[in-house]
Design an enzyme around this catalytic site. Structure first.
Site, mmCIF file in Angstrom:
data_model
loop_
_atom_site.group_PDB
_atom_site.id
_atom_site.type_symbol
_atom_site.label_atom_id
_atom_site.label_comp_id
_atom_site.label_asym_id
_atom_site.label_seq_id
_atom_site.Cartn_x
_atom_site.Cartn_y
_atom_site.Cartn_z
ATOM 1 N N ASN A 104 -8.283 -12.903 32.754
ATOM 2 C CA ASN A 104 -8.514 -11.752 31.880
ATOM 3 C C ASN A 104 -9.447 -10.743 32.530
ATOM 4 O OD1 ASN A 104 -6.971 -13.182 30.146
ATOM 5 N ND2 ASN A 104 -8.627 -13.775 28.764
ATOM 6 N N ASP A 106 -11.072 -8.488 30.489
ATOM 7 C CA ASP A 106 -11.804 -7.890 29.365
ATOM 8 C C ASP A 106 -13.301 -8.185 29.338
ATOM 9 O OD1 ASP A 106 -11.922 -10.576 28.394
ATOM 10 O OD2 ASP A 106 -10.153 -10.298 27.136
ATOM 11 N N HIS A 121 -8.365 -11.507 38.223
ATOM 12 C CA HIS A 121 -7.598 -10.258 38.183
ATOM 13 C C HIS A 121 -8.489 -9.038 37.979
ATOM 14 C CE1 HIS A 121 -3.733 -12.714 37.068
ATOM 15 N NE2 HIS A 121 -4.055 -12.806 38.342
ATOM 16 N N CYS A 132 -14.071 4.872 49.711
ATOM 17 C CA CYS A 132 -15.297 4.212 50.198
ATOM 18 C C CYS A 132 -15.472 2.811 49.599
ATOM 19 C CB CYS A 132 -16.527 5.071 49.912
ATOM 20 S SG CYS A 132 -16.991 5.133 48.171
ATOM 21 N N CYS A 148 -14.527 9.893 42.882
ATOM 22 C CA CYS A 148 -15.805 9.347 43.354
ATOM 23 C C CYS A 148 -16.661 10.461 43.960
ATOM 24 C CB CYS A 148 -15.491 8.284 44.406
ATOM 25 S SG CYS A 148 -16.891 7.579 45.257
ATOM 26 N N CYS A 150 -17.739 10.567 46.817
ATOM 27 C CA CYS A 150 -17.301 10.787 48.198
ATOM 28 C C CYS A 150 -16.018 11.635 48.253
ATOM 29 C CB CYS A 150 -17.073 9.452 48.912
ATOM 30 S SG CYS A 150 -15.475 8.696 48.520
ATOM 31 N N THR A 188 -2.581 -19.181 28.395
ATOM 32 C CA THR A 188 -1.842 -18.481 29.453
ATOM 33 C C THR A 188 -0.398 -18.959 29.495
ATOM 34 O OG1 THR A 188 -1.698 -17.997 31.833
ATOM 35 C CG2 THR A 188 -2.742 -20.103 31.245
ATOM 36 N N GLU A 215 2.258 -21.957 21.946
ATOM 37 C CA GLU A 215 3.643 -21.978 22.453
ATOM 38 C C GLU A 215 3.691 -22.750 23.765
ATOM 39 O OE1 GLU A 215 6.066 -20.441 20.845
ATOM 40 O OE2 GLU A 215 4.743 -19.494 19.363
HETATM 41 C C1 BJW Z 1 -2.599 -18.087 22.662
HETATM 42 C C2 BJW Z 1 -3.058 -17.505 21.490
HETATM 43 C C3 BJW Z 1 -4.183 -18.089 20.897
HETATM 44 C C4 BJW Z 1 -1.351 -16.364 22.147
HETATM 45 N N1 BJW Z 1 -4.754 -19.157 21.471
HETATM 46 N N2 BJW Z 1 -3.182 -19.141 23.204
HETATM 47 C C5 BJW Z 1 7.736 -15.410 43.023
HETATM 48 C C6 BJW Z 1 7.038 -16.585 43.227
HETATM 49 C C7 BJW Z 1 5.670 -16.577 43.371
HETATM 50 C C8 BJW Z 1 4.952 -15.399 43.288
HETATM 51 C C9 BJW Z 1 5.641 -14.247 43.084
HETATM 52 C C10 BJW Z 1 6.997 -14.242 42.972
HETATM 53 N N3 BJW Z 1 7.400 -12.959 42.790
HETATM 54 C C11 BJW Z 1 6.301 -12.169 42.772
HETATM 55 C C12 BJW Z 1 5.227 -12.927 42.957
HETATM 56 C C13 BJW Z 1 3.844 -12.508 43.005
HETATM 57 C C14 BJW Z 1 3.324 -12.007 41.673
HETATM 58 C C15 BJW Z 1 3.824 -12.872 40.509
HETATM 59 O O1 BJW Z 1 3.317 -13.906 40.191
HETATM 60 N N4 BJW Z 1 4.850 -12.389 39.806
HETATM 61 C C16 BJW Z 1 5.449 -13.139 38.703
HETATM 62 C C17 BJW Z 1 5.707 -12.206 37.542
HETATM 63 C C18 BJW Z 1 6.673 -13.846 39.222
HETATM 64 N N5 BJW Z 1 1.900 -12.135 41.792
HETATM 65 C C19 BJW Z 1 1.165 -11.177 42.358
HETATM 66 O O2 BJW Z 1 1.680 -10.141 42.787
HETATM 67 C C20 BJW Z 1 -0.314 -11.459 42.520
HETATM 68 N N6 BJW Z 1 -0.700 -11.242 43.863
HETATM 69 C C21 BJW Z 1 -0.232 -11.976 44.864
HETATM 70 O O3 BJW Z 1 0.574 -12.878 44.698
HETATM 71 O O4 BJW Z 1 -0.753 -11.637 46.076
HETATM 72 C C22 BJW Z 1 -0.175 -12.230 47.242
HETATM 73 C C23 BJW Z 1 1.009 -11.408 47.634
HETATM 74 C C24 BJW Z 1 0.832 -10.081 47.893
HETATM 75 C C25 BJW Z 1 1.927 -9.325 48.285
HETATM 76 C C26 BJW Z 1 3.194 -9.894 48.357
HETATM 77 C C27 BJW Z 1 3.356 -11.239 48.057
HETATM 78 C C28 BJW Z 1 2.248 -12.006 47.706
HETATM 79 C C29 BJW Z 1 -1.114 -10.512 41.652
HETATM 80 C C30 BJW Z 1 -0.906 -10.743 40.206
HETATM 81 C C31 BJW Z 1 -1.693 -9.724 39.387
HETATM 82 C C32 BJW Z 1 -1.428 -9.860 37.902
HETATM 83 N N7 BJW Z 1 -1.980 -8.738 37.235
HETATM 84 C C33 BJW Z 1 -1.904 -8.668 35.777
HETATM 85 C C34 BJW Z 1 -2.402 -7.269 35.339
HETATM 86 C C35 BJW Z 1 -3.933 -7.170 35.487
HETATM 87 C C36 BJW Z 1 -4.435 -5.820 35.186
HETATM 88 C C37 BJW Z 1 -4.235 -5.420 33.744
HETATM 89 O O5 BJW Z 1 -4.762 -6.068 32.827
HETATM 90 O O6 BJW Z 1 -3.552 -4.436 33.509
HETATM 91 O O7 BJW Z 1 -2.701 -9.707 35.186
HETATM 92 S S1 BJW Z 1 -0.280 -8.994 35.115
HETATM 93 C C38 BJW Z 1 -0.812 -9.832 33.665
HETATM 94 O O8 BJW Z 1 -0.345 -11.191 33.686
HETATM 95 C C39 BJW Z 1 -2.368 -9.901 33.787
HETATM 96 C C40 BJW Z 1 -2.627 -11.321 33.345
HETATM 97 O O9 BJW Z 1 -3.881 -11.744 33.822
HETATM 98 C C41 BJW Z 1 -1.462 -12.069 33.910
HETATM 99 C C42 BJW Z 1 -1.212 -13.410 33.262
HETATM 100 O O10 BJW Z 1 -0.881 -13.263 31.916
HETATM 101 P P1 BJW Z 1 -1.416 -14.306 30.835
HETATM 102 O O11 BJW Z 1 -2.890 -14.235 30.754
HETATM 103 O O12 BJW Z 1 -0.820 -15.627 31.073
HETATM 104 O O13 BJW Z 1 -0.873 -13.641 29.484
HETATM 105 P P2 BJW Z 1 0.558 -13.829 28.770
HETATM 106 O O14 BJW Z 1 0.695 -12.698 27.822
HETATM 107 O O15 BJW Z 1 1.639 -14.027 29.748
HETATM 108 O O16 BJW Z 1 0.401 -15.191 27.960
HETATM 109 C C43 BJW Z 1 -0.459 -15.307 26.845
HETATM 110 C C44 BJW Z 1 -0.363 -16.736 26.338
HETATM 111 O O17 BJW Z 1 -1.304 -16.898 25.292
HETATM 112 C C45 BJW Z 1 1.016 -17.082 25.743
HETATM 113 O O18 BJW Z 1 1.463 -18.301 26.337
HETATM 114 C C46 BJW Z 1 0.732 -17.264 24.253
HETATM 115 O O19 BJW Z 1 1.537 -18.267 23.650
HETATM 116 C C47 BJW Z 1 -0.708 -17.675 24.261
HETATM 117 N N8 BJW Z 1 -1.460 -17.376 23.032
HETATM 118 N N9 BJW Z 1 -2.210 -16.464 21.154
HETATM 119 C C48 BJW Z 1 -4.207 -19.670 22.605
HETATM 120 N N10 BJW Z 1 -4.699 -17.597 19.732
HETATM 121 ZN ZN ZN Z 2 -15.875 6.832 47.204
#
Ligand code: BJW
Ligand code: ZN
Length: 249
Positions: A104, A106, A121, A132, A148, A150, A188, A215
């Site tokens: 997260n 937040d 993240h 910079c 910025c 700069c 997650t 879920e």
């Molecule tokens: C509750 C609840 C309650 C509800 N109590 N629970 C194929 C294989 C492997 C990797 C890849 C691939 N294709 C692409 C990739 C790489 C890619 C990736 O994983 N993509 C997938 C979509 C397939 N990953 C990346 O690009 C990462 N970097 C990387 O791999 O670098 C190396 C590399 C670089 C270049 C090329 C190749 C490799 C970076 C990932 C960055 C993710 N960024 C985000 C946005 C952040 C900024 C923003 O906030 O705007 O991060 S995306 C978004 O998803 C955010 C979250 O942190 C992240 C995860 O989501 P999360 O937290 O799981 O949320 P939800 O909504 O999915 O789930 C919520 C859950 O809560 C649900 O299950 C509900 O049921 C539950 N829930 N109420 C408890 N009360």
């Molecule tokens: Zn700067």
């Protein structure tokens, strides 16, 4: 619900755990009013990730991407940690080692008093300069999109798709997943790599893996215990059991 959690094997695991590691996702903040990404009311239902959460999208239309982040910043400014965040802050005190890892952006774990948090993240309140690399937490820039001192463009300091995660946070998180004997995956969908690999690493290392999520997720099948409920309700119950077992001889 308490019967699902409060049984002999889990009590024994909680009692003997030396190093507990926790991975949280958007679900832990859902009860604070922060929307999740996926699912029925998720952010990605209304906005396409490739249009807003990539560097290419930012370069193509920085104003649009900034508008989206400012909208979320304003929302996050108004919310407070919930009992799930507070329970995790309290849990840190009950184990020899405790590692809290979050996807997260937040900042609510820190606000709830968690002593150390690996933010994989980034943080939505922080700005970073493309030129910079300086960071700050200002939200009073006069120009839009913000610039910025700069002269470089500022971006939200979060990790977008295709970008590397912060090196130290990621390596410390991997080390913790490989070292811990108890691992919690909370709120997650475990759909985004490399964070989603952490529970698998912990499992491979022999840790007891617990999921708290209303879920099923991508990791449910490998979990030793899945608790289908809201983290704000379940985590305080778990802290209560930890206190009980640690008080037992
Ligand atoms: C509750 C609840 C309650 C509800 N109590 N629970 C194929 C294989 C492997 C990797 C890849 C691939 N294709 C692409 C990739 C790489 C890619 C990736 O994983 N993509 C997938 C979509 C397939 N990953 C990346 O690009 C990462 N970097 C990387 O791999 O670098 C190396 C590399 C670089 C270049 C090329 C190749 C490799 C970076 C990932 C960055 C993710 N960024 C985000 C946005 C952040 C900024 C923003 O906030 O705007 O991060 S995306 C978004 O998803 C955010 C979250 O942190 C992240 C995860 O989501 P999360 O937290 O799981 O949320 P939800 O909504 O999915 O789930 C919520 C859950 O809560 C649900 O299950 C509900 O049921 C539950 N829930 N109420 C408890 N009360
Ligand atoms: Zn700067």
């Amino acid at each position: 619900m308490i019967d699902e959690i409060d049984h002999r094997e889990f009590r024994a695991v909680l009692k003997r755990a030396r190093h507990t590691a926790v991975l949280t996702g958007a679900g832990i903040s859902a009860e604070s009013g922060v929307p999740t990404f996926r699912g029925a009311d998720g952010l990605w239902k209304k906005f396409r990730p490739e249009e807003l959460a990539t560097f290419e999208a930012f370069m193509a239309n920085p104003g649009l991407v900034w508008e989206w982040y400012n909208y979320r910043r304003d929302l996050i400014k108004k919310v407070k940690p919930n009992p799930g965040h507070y329970a995790l802050a309290e849990m840190a005190g009950y184990f020899k080692r405790f590692t809290l890892i979050t996807q997260n952006v937040d900042g609510l774990h820190e606000l709830a008093g968690s002593p150390q948090v690996y933010e994989l993240h980034g943080n939505i309140r922080r700005n970073r300069c493309l030129k910079c690399n300086r960071t700050d937490y200002r939200d009073d820039y006069v120009q839009f999109p913000p610039i910025c001192q700069c002269g470089g463009s500022l971006r939200p300091d979060v990790v977008w798709f295709g970008e590397m995660l912060p090196e130290q946070e990621l390596s410390a998180s991997i080390a913790a997943a490989r070292d811990c004997d108890l691992f919690f995956s909370i709120g997650t969908s475990a759909a985004v790599q490399p964070a989603a690999s952490l529970p698998f690493m912990a499992k491979q290392n022999g840790a007891f893996v617990v999921e708290i999520n209303p879920e099923p997720s991508e990791i449910s099948a490998i979990c030793d215990l899945t608790i289908r409920g809201k983290s704000g309700e379940i985590m305080p119950l778990i802290v209560r059991i930890i206190k009980e077992v640690q008080g037992e001889e």
